[in-house]
Each structure stands twice: as C-alpha cells, then as structure tokens.
Design a protein around this motif. Sequence first.
Motif, PDB file in Angstrom:
ATOM      1  N   TYR A  30       0.850  -1.201   0.000  1.00 25.42           N
ATOM      2  CA  TYR A  30       0.000   0.000   0.000  1.00 25.42           C
ATOM      3  C   TYR A  30       0.883   1.247   0.000  1.00 25.42           C
ATOM      4  O   TYR A  30       0.624   2.216  -0.700  1.00 25.42           O
ATOM      5  CB  TYR A  30      -0.881   0.044   1.258  1.00 25.42           C
ATOM      6  N   CYS A  32      -0.234  -0.134  13.724  1.00 24.08           N
ATOM      7  CA  CYS A  32       0.667  -0.453  12.611  1.00 24.08           C
ATOM      8  C   CYS A  32       1.787   0.582  12.532  1.00 24.08           C
ATOM      9  O   CYS A  32       1.551   1.751  12.215  1.00 24.08           O
ATOM     10  CB  CYS A  32      -0.113  -0.486  11.300  1.00 24.08           C
ATOM     11  N   THR A  79       3.947   0.806  10.343  1.00 20.29           N
ATOM     12  CA  THR A  79       4.096   1.281   8.958  1.00 20.29           C
ATOM     13  C   THR A  79       3.358   2.600   8.737  1.00 20.29           C
ATOM     14  O   THR A  79       3.801   3.455   7.980  1.00 20.29           O
ATOM     15  CB  THR A  79       3.568   0.208   7.985  1.00 20.29           C
ATOM     16  N   SER A 103       2.005  -8.238   2.665  1.00 16.17           N
ATOM     17  CA  SER A 103       2.285  -6.866   3.082  1.00 16.17           C
ATOM     18  C   SER A 103       2.019  -6.578   4.541  1.00 16.17           C
ATOM     19  O   SER A 103       2.721  -5.793   5.158  1.00 16.17           O
ATOM     20  CB  SER A 103       1.413  -5.892   2.275  1.00 16.17           C
ATOM     21  N   ASN A 133       1.612  -6.888   8.309  1.00 15.82           N
ATOM     22  CA  ASN A 133       1.903  -7.562   9.578  1.00 15.82           C
ATOM     23  C   ASN A 133       0.756  -7.426  10.564  1.00 15.82           C
ATOM     24  O   ASN A 133       0.525  -8.318  11.371  1.00 15.82           O
ATOM     25  CB  ASN A 133       3.168  -6.978  10.216  1.00 15.82           C
ATOM     26  N   LEU A 157      -1.766  -7.620  -1.083  1.00 13.05           N
ATOM     27  CA  LEU A 157      -2.797  -6.599  -1.259  1.00 13.05           C
ATOM     28  C   LEU A 157      -2.794  -6.069  -2.687  1.00 13.05           C
ATOM     29  O   LEU A 157      -3.758  -6.274  -3.430  1.00 13.05           O
ATOM     30  CB  LEU A 157      -2.538  -5.440  -0.283  1.00 13.05           C
TER      31      LEU A 157
END
Length: 433
Positions: A96, A129, A131, A370, A372, A400
């Motif tokens: 993403y 997350c 990320t 992608s 986690n 994804l």
Amino acid sequence: MPETAATPATVHKEDSQVRQKNMIAAHYSRLARAPETGEKNVYTFVPGNLTELIRSFDLLPVLPEINALQSAMRGKSRDYIATAEKLGHSEDVCTYVKCDLGMMKSGNVGPTGERLPQPDLLLLSYTGCFTFMKWFELLREEYHCPVVMLHVPYQGDGVITDSMRKYVVDQLRTKVIPALESVSGRSYDEDRLREMLARSARAEDDLVAVLNAARQRPSPIDAYFGGVYYIGPIFSAFRGTEDAVAYYSLLRAEVEERGRQKLGPITPDGPMARERFRLVGEGPPNWTSFREFWKMFADEGAVVVASTYTKVGGVYDFGFRHDPSRPIETLAEYCMGCYTNLNLPSRVDMLASYVRDYRADGFLINSVKSCNSFSAGQLHILREVENRVGQPGGFIESDLVDPRYFSAANIKNRLESYFQMIEQKRFGGGEAA
Ligand code: SF4
C-alpha cells in the motif's frame, strides 16, 4: 476496501451500487477542484479514522489505502510499486505504501483519473501499525505539511480501560482538535459533531442489518467480496454524512428484499445459483486480481458469510455505535475498537463466534505478504479456531496490491483441496450437502 469507482463488471448494478459510485465520483472531483475552490483536506488512515470530526471542520478526508487498492483494481499498482522500489523502498515494505508513493511520484492522479490535492494536514491515527507512522513520515518529507498524531493504545488485554479512554480523549482535545482548528480556520463545533455522529449511528444500524442478513440460508450477500463494497462509504470519507445514511438505507432494503426472495448474492457473473459452502474469511482480499479471486469462490458455490476484514474500520456487529451524547469519548472508543487493534485471543473469539453464529462450514485465511497487522499470528489463529469450532480452516497466501504475489493456479489448487476437505467432512458427518 474498494469504493465502487472500480466496481467489477457485475451483470446487474443495484441502485445502491450506482448511488455509491456517484458519491465517490463526486468526492474525488471535489478533491480535484480543491486548488480552485480552496477546500482543504486531511490525509488519514482507515483504521481509527475520525471522519466525522474532520468533516465537522468542513475538511475533506483523503484515505491513502483506498487510493492504493483502487489503483490496484485499475491495474496501475505494478508500475507504482516499481517506481517506489526504484527509489529505494525495499521489496518487503507494505505494498500500500509503495503504491501510494509511486502514485505520488507519478503525478498523484487518483482513482478516477483526476489529480489529488496535496494534503493540508496529515492526521495519523496510530492504530497498531508501525508502517502508518513511517508512511506519513515519508509524506511529510514530500509535502512539508503539518502532521498530528493520535496514539491509540492497543487492546493488549482485550479491554478498553478508563485510563486508555482518557489517554485518547485528552489527545483528541489537546492535539487533534487544535490542529484541525488551525488548518480549517474554524472553531470546534460540538453540536455539529453530534449531528454527524447521530447520522453515523443510523448508517451503522443499517450496515449491521446487511451483515447479519448472511445468517440466512442462502445468504443474500457475500460478506467478503461483496462486503468490501458495503463498508466502502462507512470506513472512508462518508461516515456522518446524509449520503451515507441514504446509501445504507437503500442497501439494507435491497439486501432484505433478496433475503425475502431467498436469493443468493450477486457475484461477478450474476446471482449465485446455489450455495454449496458457507465460509468465514480472515484477512484482506487481493486487489490486483479481485474479480478472478472472487470467481474462484463463486464458481464453487462458496459464499463468505462473515469476515474480519470488513471490521478493520469498525466492529459494529458486536454492538458498537457512535454515540452523539459522548462525542469525543465515542470517537476514542471507536479508534480503540477497530479489528487490527484487537489482540489475538479477541480475534480468535470473533472468528469462532462467526463460524458458529453464521453456521459456516469452515473458515479461510488469506494471509497477505504486506500486512503484519493482519498476518502476524494467523497460523496460531488457524489452529485455535479449528480446535474451538471443530470446522476445517484453510490457508492461502497472496498480497494486497502487488501482482507478483498473486499466483492464481496455486490459490485455485488450494481452494479446490479445501472445498474437497469440507465435503469429505460433511460426508463423514452424514450431513446433507
Ligand atoms: S502493514 Fe497493514 S495496516 Fe499497516 S499500512 Fe500496510 S496494509 Fe495498512
């Protein structure tokens, strides 16, 4: 979740689909016109989004994850990811993020083909997350715009405590609201927020009725492949709007009518003729081959009757509703209650209850490379849920928005074996197919 700007070529478009598509097109063109109209926007993420609060300041939400998955459905994510990797982003980074960065570096043209405006504010709802944080650090470097972070505590013990609630409420009052006031030039208007939250709750009631319809046999909906369309408006830019209220009321009426007529869900090839397998789904879908993926299920008469992915932006079917009488507290509870902010035992409980309550034949995990937040612990979840419900679990892998990780032949083989396993169990158990 997709918004129907990229609706697959369904045989028949329901009125609700047309309405959703128009809502989304109007939103994107409003964003595209923002440089001329002066409307300001806030980039933010789906889990723990604060759409009503953002909109109460007349700011427009932009959801980068939605743009990424929409790019994938339009076949653009491969090039965007390649662009990001050429800039040095590792193959292991969430796709993403790379898709979004690639889109940005390629002119920031959004899903409807119109250019997206630069963010006036990055609002990072940090729901578990890591990320997310790195993603917005990269956007901040690019756009040099203000950032505000809402740190949402993880439900490590499976409950929301008073101190967790207070922690989020304090941040909303002392950090997030002042940042929104500063960007918008408007003062916080709690009455306006309450009105929006009341509309959210109405739409949430209707969404839950739609999801619950899958308890019937046959299920009139597919709660995963169809479900991602149903959650589109409420998980993204429309919660709290009249548009969302009208959409969910219409959708509910359509689904209830299908239920009364004992019709199955509408699939990419039209209405499903016969429901053979009822499944519970865990994990996000693959977006690059979404239609092909869905068809693998539909061709076998497999219907997903409940899914966890449709809870990433709010777990409404266990009773949560936005509560206009406690506007800031309810937003705090909403943020903490999203699916990926739940611990593994809570996720196991949820899956097990879905298998039982929706009388599913089994449950299937789509483990995406992608993410986690979703994928960590899924093998443990598989074993736990199998032990708990006594129904077979299946496990497939994809990604994804990176088409390099979607192997159609592999997934089809695994699905076929899985469906055979369910049939054997059924035969062994003497149940009617
Ligand atoms: S790792 Fe998962 S939760 Fe985090 S940004 Fe990527 S898709 Fe979203």
